[in-house]
Design an enzyme around this catalytic site. Sequence first.
Site, short mmCIF file in Angstrom:
data_model
loop_
_atom_site.label_atom_id
_atom_site.label_comp_id
_atom_site.label_asym_id
_atom_site.label_seq_id
_atom_site.Cartn_x
_atom_site.Cartn_y
_atom_site.Cartn_z
N THR A 164 11.41 -7.57 -10.95
CA THR A 164 10.84 -8.91 -11.15
C THR A 164 9.55 -9.05 -10.35
O THR A 164 9.48 -8.64 -9.19
CB THR A 164 11.87 -9.98 -10.72
OG1 THR A 164 13.01 -9.83 -11.57
CG2 THR A 164 11.32 -11.38 -10.85
N GLY B 160 0.81 -1.22 0.00
CA GLY B 160 0.00 0.00 0.00
C GLY B 160 0.84 1.27 0.00
O GLY B 160 0.51 2.24 -0.69
N THR B 161 1.91 1.27 0.76
CA THR B 161 2.75 2.47 0.84
C THR B 161 3.30 2.80 -0.55
O THR B 161 3.30 3.96 -0.97
CB THR B 161 3.92 2.23 1.83
OG1 THR B 161 3.36 1.95 3.12
CG2 THR B 161 4.85 3.42 1.92
N CYS C 172 1.65 1.82 12.90
CA CYS C 172 2.95 2.49 12.90
C CYS C 172 3.11 3.41 14.09
O CYS C 172 4.20 3.86 14.38
CB CYS C 172 3.15 3.29 11.61
SG CYS C 172 1.75 3.27 10.54
N GLN D 268 -8.14 0.58 3.50
CA GLN D 268 -8.96 0.02 4.58
C GLN D 268 -10.38 -0.27 4.10
O GLN D 268 -11.21 -0.68 4.90
CB GLN D 268 -9.02 1.01 5.76
CG GLN D 268 -7.70 1.18 6.48
CD GLN D 268 -7.29 -0.05 7.28
OE1 GLN D 268 -8.11 -0.91 7.62
NE2 GLN D 268 -6.00 -0.16 7.60
N ALA E 249 -2.97 -5.88 -0.27
CA ALA E 249 -3.60 -7.20 -0.13
C ALA E 249 -3.79 -7.64 1.32
O ALA E 249 -4.78 -8.28 1.66
CB ALA E 249 -2.76 -8.24 -0.88
N HIS E 250 -2.86 -7.25 2.17
CA HIS E 250 -2.90 -7.81 3.54
C HIS E 250 -4.00 -7.23 4.42
O HIS E 250 -4.21 -7.67 5.54
CB HIS E 250 -1.53 -7.68 4.23
CG HIS E 250 -1.12 -6.29 4.63
ND1 HIS E 250 -1.02 -5.91 5.95
CD2 HIS E 250 -0.78 -5.21 3.91
CE1 HIS E 250 -0.62 -4.65 6.01
NE2 HIS E 250 -0.46 -4.21 4.78
C1 LIG Z 1 -4.93 3.68 5.06
C2 LIG Z 1 -3.59 3.04 4.87
N1 LIG Z 1 -2.76 3.53 3.93
C3 LIG Z 1 -1.56 2.97 3.70
C4 LIG Z 1 -1.12 1.88 4.42
C5 LIG Z 1 0.22 1.28 4.12
O1 LIG Z 1 0.07 0.04 3.49
P1 LIG Z 1 1.24 -1.06 3.56
O2 LIG Z 1 1.39 -1.42 4.99
O3 LIG Z 1 0.73 -2.20 2.73
O4 LIG Z 1 2.46 -0.45 2.98
C6 LIG Z 1 -1.95 1.35 5.43
C7 LIG Z 1 -1.56 0.21 6.26
O5 LIG Z 1 -0.74 0.23 7.10
C8 LIG Z 1 -3.21 1.95 5.66
O6 LIG Z 1 -4.04 1.50 6.60
#
Ligand SMILES: Cc1ncc(COP(=O)(O)O)c(C=O)c1O
Length: 371
Positions: A234, A69-70, A318, A176, A197-198
Amino acid sequence: LIYLDHAATTPLRPQAAEAMQPFLGDRFGNTSGSHDISRRAKNVLEEAREQAAGILGASPSEVIFTGGGTEADNLALKGAALPSRGGVVTVATEHEAVLETGHFLERMGSKLDILGVDQHGVVDLSELEKAIGRHTAVVSVMAINNETGTQQPIEQVVETVKRANQRTLVHTDAIQAFSSLDLSVNELGVDLLSLAAHKFGGPQGVGLLYARSGINLEPLMHGGGQEYGRRSGTHNVAGVAGMAAAMAAAAADRDRFRREVGEARRAFEAKLSDRIERSVPEAMSAPQHSHVRLGVENETLLVRLDRLGVAASAGSACQSGATTVSHVLSAMGFSREQARHSMRFTFGWTSSAVEAEQAAELVVQALEGRS
Ligand SMILES: Cc1ncc(COP(=O)(O)O)c(C=O)c1O
């Protein structure tokens, strides 16, 4: 263990585990090769892309697989703003993946506007409209807040932005939101949308960015030109196969999710009704989110709950362990004291009402110091 931290990450759905298995064994091909084992990997990758695109109502070429996601958020904002050094408008309660990217772009010469929110965490659309100028490249507003569960009015955000500047791109971090909202990129009207995905039963370390066809997106990763040149490196074939399977399973499970997971969350709150205060009214929040204030400091409560076998959180993943007030709660006007008494319980695809009631009893024990 009673796991009430689904906003941090979720257990893998069996469909995702099954889809990944072959690629952790003898189907290890690199999608870029020209022999049979590579071709098979490439086929799986493209099938996963078609599946993911179909679920979002997008074309396969509009899906860019990322390392989570980041990365998807970074690619959306940097990709959209860097070519023109155009402005970025976002909201104070966004995830760090968006806010820190905004600050980076400001250092690179973009104008950055961070909008405030009301007491429930909702952005003001007239403030948004005022913030958009001729040179605003991208606006980023999340669908559901990871900490409080606040739902933002994405369709109205899109309308507002496009009215102010047709060329400004709209990104939503829907990381989310996938489990509970029917995410169709065309109904939402967004140009860019991030998923991880997680957060819905897929593996960690894989995500995607939907990027509407025709957008000039500067890549973050330069190299071998994978993902139509927009994300070199890759491919994580196992991860992508797991993500697509989890998307299919989660999308098919949405009606049950909203009903049963919502019911589990309500059962939890009902048992604690005289001891908790919700931060966001139910109608404005995701069904799986219970962000509440309780009578004991969250750090103490977390330790007691951990001893009793309940996994919850004091804020976003975090930030737990940090001593500063979360930026989300301070934007919503919480005092330090209120923030210290706030907890996040997030339910997910494995949750049940029975388990939620057991968790509530354990929360009572923890509040009374009986751990
Ligand atoms: C709203 C939101 N954006 C971004 C992220 C970052 O995603 P990832 O942990 O897959 O890098 C998260 C999860 O921690 C999230 O809840």
